[in-house]
Every structure is written in structure tokens, then in C-alpha cells.
Design an enzyme around this catalytic site. Structure first.
Site, PDB file in Angstrom:
ATOM      1  N   SER A   1       1.080  -1.358  -0.042  1.00 54.49           N
ATOM      2  CA  SER A   1      -0.539   0.537  -0.130  1.00 54.49           C
ATOM      3  C   SER A   1       0.687   1.276  -0.335  1.00 54.49           C
ATOM      4  O   SER A   1       0.313   2.195  -0.924  1.00 54.49           O
ATOM      5  CB  SER A   1      -0.842  -0.345   0.986  1.00 54.49           C
ATOM      6  OG  SER A   1      -1.676  -1.482   1.361  1.00 54.49           O
TER       7      SER A   1
ATOM      8  N   GLY B   1      -6.245  -5.317  -2.920  1.00 49.09           N
ATOM      9  CA  GLY B   1      -7.091  -4.730  -1.948  1.00 49.09           C
ATOM     10  C   GLY B   1      -5.935  -3.851  -1.268  1.00 49.09           C
ATOM     11  O   GLY B   1      -6.294  -2.550  -1.353  1.00 49.09           O
ATOM     12  N   ASP B   2      -4.224  -4.326  -1.329  1.00 48.91           N
ATOM     13  CA  ASP B   2      -3.442  -3.383  -0.707  1.00 48.91           C
ATOM     14  C   ASP B   2      -3.291  -1.953  -1.803  1.00 48.91           C
ATOM     15  O   ASP B   2      -3.311  -0.995  -1.150  1.00 48.91           O
ATOM     16  CB  ASP B   2      -1.877  -3.944  -0.805  1.00 48.91           C
ATOM     17  CG  ASP B   2      -2.389  -5.391  -0.287  1.00 48.91           C
ATOM     18  OD1 ASP B   2      -2.843  -5.128   0.944  1.00 48.91           O
ATOM     19  OD2 ASP B   2      -1.694  -6.155  -0.417  1.00 48.91           O
ATOM     20  N   ALA B   3      -3.637  -2.473  -2.918  1.00 50.04           N
ATOM     21  CA  ALA B   3      -3.444  -1.101  -3.768  1.00 50.04           C
ATOM     22  C   ALA B   3      -4.351  -0.450  -4.277  1.00 50.04           C
ATOM     23  O   ALA B   3      -4.585   1.309  -4.146  1.00 50.04           O
ATOM     24  CB  ALA B   3      -2.894  -1.584  -5.474  1.00 50.04           C
TER      25      ALA B   3
END
EC number: 2.7.1.20
Length: 342
Positions: free
Chosen positions: A68, A296-298
Site C-alpha cells: 500500500s 486490496g493493498d493497491a
């Protein structure tokens, strides 16, 4: 751009992703479910070598929070805007990871553990869907003493926004508490992720303690539903759950808590002030999907990149959707040299 230096600090488990397209037999052999994230048990340990020998493996610097932070850094394009703290081993994987993150402009301050190797995460991809099995090793050895050292605490003091994935709750809840209390005392913005169903189930108490300080809660629909079940809310409705999470008790009244839940190809749910707004994601035809690892991290990285610029929520979500759309068309959490987010 000096005022943006170190504005966003991430803390988490730096892991080297060992990523490969595998087959259903391999998943069955090691009892792995798709779209899940777990910690490696004894039975999983042989799979890392088996993947390397049997499949075409890519090594990518990973770990949820580090992903992230790297994506936020990529979108901001301001060198040194982000910092990251975590624990690696004194080995070539740790060196690789530091080099990799620094080359993207992230200011990494790793704690180097003498006894354990750098953590790895097996990323098993079948049909574009991913499953993560993390062998934390050195990442598990992070100590709050490292955080308290002047050169590292300086990163905390400098930052105005913090992001920590829920995975770090299994490693150093006292480090999370130190940062959370600092953020509450100084009116800074503290953000966290539900991260995985097992965190909501087995780390409920430390998660609740941290959540009291969280201004933005991120998660996906599976994590939200698990959270609801664990708390006896008796609802599977993601919008209801998002509202309930946003209304949990809060340690500091400066910022109202906002819950942001992604649902794969379905709209993003944002709950604040007892109301829900949904935002459609960018459509991607199935044949363009490479793998969902890091999606999701992105999303969080994209969201945070605009949040630190004090953009409105819809812009934060738009950047999150842009970033995850780029990532799922590439292997692992990787991206082109320059973003074309307008």
C-alpha cells in the site's frame, strides 16, 4: 514539496512474495482456499521449495502494508513522501527488499533481525484469484524498542497520516498502540485494515483495542462479514456492517470514523455519519485479469495518496479503484513506471 516529506508512515510485515500460477491439485495438497490469507503452519512449510522447483516463480517485494505504501508513493510521485517500518532478516532477501522499496522513493527503516530469515509469502494463483500463505519469520520479530529509537520515532512525529494492516496485530500490538495514541493526542489520521478473516476471529481483542483509535477502516466484503459474525451482529449486509463498524466507540473525537469496504468487481461501500455511499469500480474484462494479488493493498495505497493531499472521499476512492485496476492486470503488486491517474 518539502511539506509532504514523510507525510504518510506505514508499519507492517515486510514479506518477499513468492508468486506462481499453480493448479487445483497443489491447493488441495496443502489445504489452501482461494481468496484467503493465512499464516503458514508446519504442513505448509515444504510448499515454498516445491513452488520454486515446480512452477515458474516470481519474487516480488510484498507484505500488505508495504504494498500500500509503495502504491501511494507511486501515485504521489513525490520522493520521500512515504516511510515504512518493519522487520527483515540480515540476508539477501532483506537487502533486495530495501533496494526495491528505496528505488520507488519509499523511506524504509527496517529492523534487521539476526536470528530469523526475511519473511516470505506464497502467492498461489489459480484462474486469476489468489491465496496467500505467509511465513512471517523475521517479520514476526519486530519489537517496539526499534520504534522508540529516536531516528525511527522521528518518522512517527513527522507523519500526519498512518496506515497499518491488521496483519501487524499478530506481531506487535504495542507498537500499534504507541502510534495510535500519538495520532489521537496530536489530531493526526490513523488508518487500519481488517486484512483477513483470521485476524477478526483470532485477534479480536487486540483488534478492538486498536480500532478505538482508527479514523479510516479498510476491508473487503469477506472480512466485513467475518467481523460481523464474530461480534454477533447477525447481518451479512455489507452496508449495514460498514455503518456499524464506523459507529464503534472511538478514543478521539477529532475525526469521525469512516469505513471503506471493497467488494471485488462490485461497488466500493463507504460508511460515514450513519450513511452509506457506493462507488462503482472500473470494469475489467475477465481476459485482462492477471491476478488479484495486491488488489486490496493497491486500493488502499491509491486512496491514501489522495487522502494525504486532502482530496474529497470520492477522489480517494477513484484513485483506489484506478490503482487496483492497474495492479490486477499485472503479476503481483507491480505497476508501470509512471501513473496516468488524472
Amino acid at each position: 514539496m518539502a511539506d509532504y516529506e514523510g507525510i504518510l508512515l506505514g508499519m507492517g510485515n515486510p514479506l518477499l512474495d513468492i508468486s506462481a500460477v499453480v493448479d487445483q491439485d497443489f491447493l488441495n495438497k496443502y489445504d489452501i482456499k482461494l481468496n484467503n490469507a493465512i499464516l503458514a503452519e508446519e504442513k505448509h512449510l515444504p510448499m515454498y521449495d516445491e513452488m520454486s522447483s515446480k512452477y515458474n516463480v516470481e519474487y516480488i517485494a510484498g507484505g500488505a502494508t508495504q504494498n500500500s505504501i509503495r502504491v501511494a508513493q507511486w501515485l504521489l510521485q513525490i520522493p520521500g513522501a512515504t516511510s515504512y517500518i518493519g522487520c527483515v532478516g540480515k540476508d539477501k532477501y532483506g537487502e533486495e527488499m530495501a533496494k526495491n522499496s528505496k528505488s520507488f522513493g519509499v523511506n524504509v527503516h527496517y529492523y534487521e533481525d539476526e536470528t530469523a530469515p526475511t519473511g516470505t509469502c506464497a502467492v498461489c494463483v489459480v484462474g486469476g484469484e489468489r491465496s496467500l500463505i505467509a511465513n512471517l519469520s523475521a517479520a514476526n520479530c519486530y519489537k517496539s524498542e526499534h520504534l522508540k529509537r529516536p531516528e525511527n520515532w522521528a518518522l512517527v512525529e513527522k507523519a500526519k497520516y498512518f496506515y497499518i494492516a491488521g496483519f501487524f496485530l499478530t506481531v506487535s500490538p504495542d507498537s500499534i498502540q504507541l502510534v495510535a495514541e500519538h495520532a489521537a493526542a496530536t489530531n493526526k489520521v490513523f488508518t487500519m485494515n481488517l486484512s483477513a478473516p483470521f485476524i477478526c476471529e483470532f485477534f479480536k481483542d487486540v483488534q478492538e483495542k486498536a480500532l478505538a483509535y482508527v479514523d479510516y477502516v479498510f476491508g473487503n466484503e469477506t472480512e466485513a462479514r467475518t467481523f460481523s459474525k464474530v461480534h454477533g451482529w447477525e447481518t451479512d449486509n455489507v452496508e449495514e456492517i460498514a455503518i456499524k463498524i464506523s459507529q464503534l466507540p472511538k478514543a478521539s473525537g477529532t475525526h469521525k470514523r469512516i469505513t471503506v469496504i471493497t467488494q471485488g468487481a462490485d461497488p466500493v461501500v463507504v460508511a460515514q455519519d450513519g450513511k452509506v455511499t457506493t462507488y462503482p469500480v472500473i470494469y475489467l474484462p475477465k481476459e485482462k485479469l492477471v491476478d488479484t494479488n495486491g488488489a486490496g493493498d493497491a486500493f488502499v495505497g491509491g486512496f491514501m495518496s489522495q487522502l494525504v493531499l486532502e482530496k474529497p472521499i470520492e477522489e480517494c476512492v477513484r484513485a483506489g479503484c484506478y490503482a487496483s485496476n492497474v495492479i490486477i492486470q499485472r503479476p503481483g503488486c507491480t505497476y508501470p513506471e509512471k501513473p496516468d491517474f488524472k
